[in-house]
Design a protein around this motif. Structure first.
Motif, PDB file in Angstrom:
ATOM      1  N   UNK A 189     -10.902   4.581  25.583  1.00  0.00           N
ATOM      2  CA  UNK A 189     -11.204   5.986  25.330  1.00  0.00           C
ATOM      3  C   UNK A 189     -10.623   6.850  26.449  1.00  0.00           C
ATOM      4  N   UNK A 190     -10.882   6.460  27.691  1.00  0.00           N
ATOM      5  CA  UNK A 190     -10.364   7.234  28.824  1.00  0.00           C
ATOM      6  C   UNK A 190      -8.846   7.303  28.766  1.00  0.00           C
ATOM      7  N   UNK A 191      -8.217   6.175  28.423  1.00  0.00           N
ATOM      8  CA  UNK A 191      -6.755   6.138  28.366  1.00  0.00           C
ATOM      9  C   UNK A 191      -6.233   7.128  27.340  1.00  0.00           C
ATOM     10  N   UNK A 192      -6.901   7.212  26.175  1.00  0.00           N
ATOM     11  CA  UNK A 192      -6.479   8.156  25.144  1.00  0.00           C
ATOM     12  C   UNK A 192      -6.524   9.584  25.629  1.00  0.00           C
ATOM     13  N   UNK A 193      -7.518   9.873  26.463  1.00  0.00           N
ATOM     14  CA  UNK A 193      -7.719  11.253  26.882  1.00  0.00           C
ATOM     15  C   UNK A 193      -6.752  11.659  27.984  1.00  0.00           C
ATOM     16  N   UNK A 194      -6.287  10.693  28.767  1.00  0.00           N
ATOM     17  CA  UNK A 194      -5.626  11.019  30.031  1.00  0.00           C
ATOM     18  C   UNK A 194      -4.131  10.712  30.035  1.00  0.00           C
ATOM     19  N   UNK A 195      -3.734   9.653  29.332  1.00  0.00           N
ATOM     20  CA  UNK A 195      -2.345   9.191  29.446  1.00  0.00           C
ATOM     21  C   UNK A 195      -1.444   9.819  28.386  1.00  0.00           C
ATOM     22  N   UNK A 208     -10.303   3.909  35.927  1.00  0.00           N
ATOM     23  CA  UNK A 208     -11.366   4.887  35.713  1.00  0.00           C
ATOM     24  C   UNK A 208     -12.534   4.511  36.623  1.00  0.00           C
ATOM     25  N   UNK A 209     -12.703   5.294  37.692  1.00  0.00           N
ATOM     26  CA  UNK A 209     -13.749   4.960  38.664  1.00  0.00           C
ATOM     27  C   UNK A 209     -15.019   5.710  38.299  1.00  0.00           C
ATOM     28  N   UNK A 210     -15.974   4.987  37.734  1.00  0.00           N
ATOM     29  CA  UNK A 210     -17.232   5.616  37.340  1.00  0.00           C
ATOM     30  C   UNK A 210     -18.274   5.419  38.434  1.00  0.00           C
ATOM     31  N   UNK A 211     -19.527   5.671  38.082  1.00  0.00           N
ATOM     32  CA  UNK A 211     -20.593   5.496  39.056  1.00  0.00           C
ATOM     33  C   UNK A 211     -20.923   4.024  39.253  1.00  0.00           C
ATOM     34  N   UNK A 212     -21.066   3.306  38.137  1.00  0.00           N
ATOM     35  CA  UNK A 212     -21.505   1.916  38.231  1.00  0.00           C
ATOM     36  C   UNK A 212     -20.400   0.905  38.051  1.00  0.00           C
ATOM     37  N   UNK A 213     -19.321   1.290  37.376  1.00  0.00           N
ATOM     38  CA  UNK A 213     -18.235   0.340  37.134  1.00  0.00           C
ATOM     39  C   UNK A 213     -16.895   1.042  37.289  1.00  0.00           C
ATOM     40  N   UNK A 214     -15.866   0.235  37.519  1.00  0.00           N
ATOM     41  CA  UNK A 214     -14.497   0.749  37.549  1.00  0.00           C
ATOM     42  C   UNK A 214     -13.750   0.050  36.419  1.00  0.00           C
ATOM     43  N   UNK A 215     -13.216   0.831  35.484  1.00  0.00           N
ATOM     44  CA  UNK A 215     -12.535   0.243  34.327  1.00  0.00           C
ATOM     45  C   UNK A 215     -11.031   0.285  34.537  1.00  0.00           C
ATOM     46  N   UNK A 216     -10.377  -0.746  34.044  1.00  0.00           N
ATOM     47  CA  UNK A 216      -8.922  -0.792  34.138  1.00  0.00           C
ATOM     48  C   UNK A 216      -8.338  -1.012  32.754  1.00  0.00           C
ATOM     49  N   UNK A 217      -7.298  -0.253  32.420  1.00  0.00           N
ATOM     50  CA  UNK A 217      -6.564  -0.487  31.170  1.00  0.00           C
ATOM     51  C   UNK A 217      -5.078  -0.409  31.490  1.00  0.00           C
ATOM     52  N   UNK A 218      -4.337  -1.438  31.101  1.00  0.00           N
ATOM     53  CA  UNK A 218      -2.901  -1.458  31.382  1.00  0.00           C
ATOM     54  C   UNK A 218      -2.113  -1.374  30.078  1.00  0.00           C
ATOM     55  N   UNK A 322       5.261  -1.941  35.771  1.00  0.00           N
ATOM     56  CA  UNK A 322       4.625  -0.683  35.357  1.00  0.00           C
ATOM     57  C   UNK A 322       5.362   0.491  36.006  1.00  0.00           C
ATOM     58  N   UNK A 323       6.295   1.064  35.255  1.00  0.00           N
ATOM     59  CA  UNK A 323       7.172   2.091  35.821  1.00  0.00           C
ATOM     60  C   UNK A 323       6.396   3.359  36.155  1.00  0.00           C
ATOM     61  N   UNK A 324       5.416   3.694  35.326  1.00  0.00           N
ATOM     62  CA  UNK A 324       4.676   4.945  35.565  1.00  0.00           C
ATOM     63  C   UNK A 324       3.550   4.759  36.589  1.00  0.00           C
ATOM     64  N   UNK A 325       3.424   3.549  37.129  1.00  0.00           N
ATOM     65  CA  UNK A 325       2.473   3.342  38.216  1.00  0.00           C
ATOM     66  C   UNK A 325       1.022   3.397  37.790  1.00  0.00           C
ATOM     67  N   UNK A 326       0.221   4.138  38.584  1.00  0.00           N
ATOM     68  CA  UNK A 326      -1.233   4.143  38.401  1.00  0.00           C
ATOM     69  C   UNK A 326      -1.719   5.557  38.113  1.00  0.00           C
ATOM     70  N   UNK A 327      -2.684   5.669  37.213  1.00  0.00           N
ATOM     71  CA  UNK A 327      -3.364   6.946  36.998  1.00  0.00           C
ATOM     72  C   UNK A 327      -4.846   6.739  37.301  1.00  0.00           C
ATOM     73  N   UNK A 328      -5.385   7.591  38.169  1.00  0.00           N
ATOM     74  CA  UNK A 328      -6.805   7.488  38.531  1.00  0.00           C
ATOM     75  C   UNK A 328      -7.592   8.543  37.776  1.00  0.00           C
TER      76      UNK A 328
END
Length: 440
Positions: A189-195, A208-218, A322-328
């Motif tokens: 969901x976060x990826x859809x909104x941001x990338x 995606x650094x949240x309060x309780x968890x950090x999610x990763x999608x590649x 990953x050419x576009x690197x990282x999005x936080x």
């Protein structure tokens, strides 16, 4: 609730956000109302107190309803939490009739085969994402439909989670008097909104650094390649400040937001913050240098764990670069100098992701904060689901009209050929719904 409206419900560890949105005439997302409440009863992305979570949900929903002046009855919910893990798996089917072209049914058969994978007790497959196909040994096929071949195989990215945790989320939503319209994986969901689509093609890691968890999608070549949930986020930083400076949580959180930095080098030794003592005690003096040392230590740990996952995906191979690197994104991405630290640790280009990829141009400053990335993504997902439903509905109606014109007495209702393959999340949503209905 009227059509072309969708509600995203982001049940986080720190906050619960309800967001109402609709598609405007330009196909962009317009946010009509936001409600947010302090999240009680969620720990590391997993519900551990049904009553408290239900109350928090009701509060957020009520606030959003008031803001938008709309009654909400259906929501799209995200799942994350420390119980999510993913694995790579390849499988194949042999087709009995290789002189006919490959169609949807073959792919469904192949995907259902993956479903027979043996899981750990209490786990269930949430998502099966085909990576690439092989037909009769010919590889790197993105879309095999319409090709000839006897053996169809594919690599899959399989996301697994705990059934009970997902059902508990369903339970909270239901107890809050709402229907479950859909369930989505939060990193997606976060990826859809941001990338942007270009980033997904070029290869990008969304953190995606949240309060309780950090999610990763590649993503790479437009396809999701790897997902992971790391069981800590911004809250552990606050905890560390609280312990390290012997202050209460509220003060620690404020310190982190107002003065915190992930890079200790730049604070002078003489920069000091004074914190009022509790109930007539002396105020405490804390140097900003110490504060950022505490934050730095913990952030490095989080980033390094994420980097291990990026390496696990194999980004050092040329084909997986990953050419576009990282999005936080996420609330934790707002920490000062985090971008520099991430670039320093990973050596990858980094930007902060705001969920404005699909938002209407005149959106509130507030909505475009990384805090709301997941909620915006869930609204987008809800709108997409509705379009699919509408398309299916239309097909069924057209079939019926056709039958009426032919004036034959028809009793059978034809299954409408579904345009888009139903994802496992749709099936999962239905299973959770059925379970909740029958559990009463």
């Amino acid at each position: 609730m009227e059509h072309n409206l969708a509600v995203g419900l982001d049940i986080g560890t720190t906050k619960i956000v309800a967001m109402i949105g609709r598609e405007n005439e330009y196909g962009k997302l317009e946010i009509l109302g936001i409600g947010k409440s302090k999240s009680l009863g969620v720990h590391r992305g997993v519900v551990n107190n049904i009553t408290q979570t239900t109350q928090s949900i009701q509060q957020a929903i009520h606030e959003a309803e008031t803001a938008a002046d709309i009654k909400i009855d259906e929501v799209t919910v995200g799942i994350a939490g420390q119980h999510i893990r993913s694995l790579q798996h390849s499988d194949y089917i042999t087709r009995p009739n290789s002189d006919q072209v490959i169609d949807d049914e073959d792919i469904d058969r192949l995907i259902n085969q993956v479903h027979k994978l043996v899981m750990l007790p209490g786990e269930e497959i949430i998502h099966v994402l085909p990576q690439e196909y092989k037909v009769d040994g010919q590889g790197e096929i993105v879309e095999p439909i319409g090709m000839y071949g006897g053996r169809l195989e594919a690599n899959f990215h399989v996301v697994v989670g705990q059934v009970s945790s997902i059902r508990n989320i369903g339970r909270c939503v239901q107890s809050a008097g709402l229907d479950l319209e859909g369930i989505t994986l939060e990193p997606l969901a976060s990826a859809n909104a941001v990338l942007s689509q270009e980033e997904k093609e070029a290869g990008v890691a969304l953190i995606d650094i949240g309060g309780g968890t950090t999610d990763l999608a590649i993503f790479r070549d437009g396809i999701i390649r790897h997902t992971a949930v790391i069981p800590f986020g911004g809250n552990v930083i606050t905890e560390d400040i609280k312990e390290g400076c012997s202050i209460i949580e509220k003060q620690a959180e404020l310190l982190k937001i107002k003065f915190g930095s992930a890079w200790p080098g730049e604070n002078k030794d003489n920069e000091i913050v004074s914190i009022p003592g509790l109930r007539g005690r002396e105020p405490k003096e804390i140097t900003l240098k110490n504060l950022s040392k505490i934050i730095h230590a913990r952030v490095v740990e989080i980033v390094e764990q994420v980097y291990v996952e990026i390496k696990n995906y194999g980004h050092e191979e040329q084909k997986k670069n990953l050419i576009a690197g990282i999005v936080l994104t996420g609330g934790g991405s707002q920490l000062k100098h985090l971008k520099q630290l991430v670039e320093y640790i990973t050596g990858m280009d980094t930007r902060i992701g705001y969920p404005n990829e699909h938002l209407a141009g005149d959106s509130d400053e507030d909505v475009t904060s990384p805090l709301y990335a997941t909620a915006v993504g869930l609204v987008l997902d809800g709108l997409k689901r509705q379009e699919r439903k509408k398309a299916e509905q239309q097909q069924i109606e057209e079939e019926v009209v056709k039958d009426e014109e032919e004036e034959k007495p028809t009793i059978e209702i034809k299954e409408a050929p579904v345009k888009e393959r139903r994802s496992f999340l749709d099936k999962l949503t239905e299973r959770v719904k059925d379970f909740l209905d029958n559990a009463e």
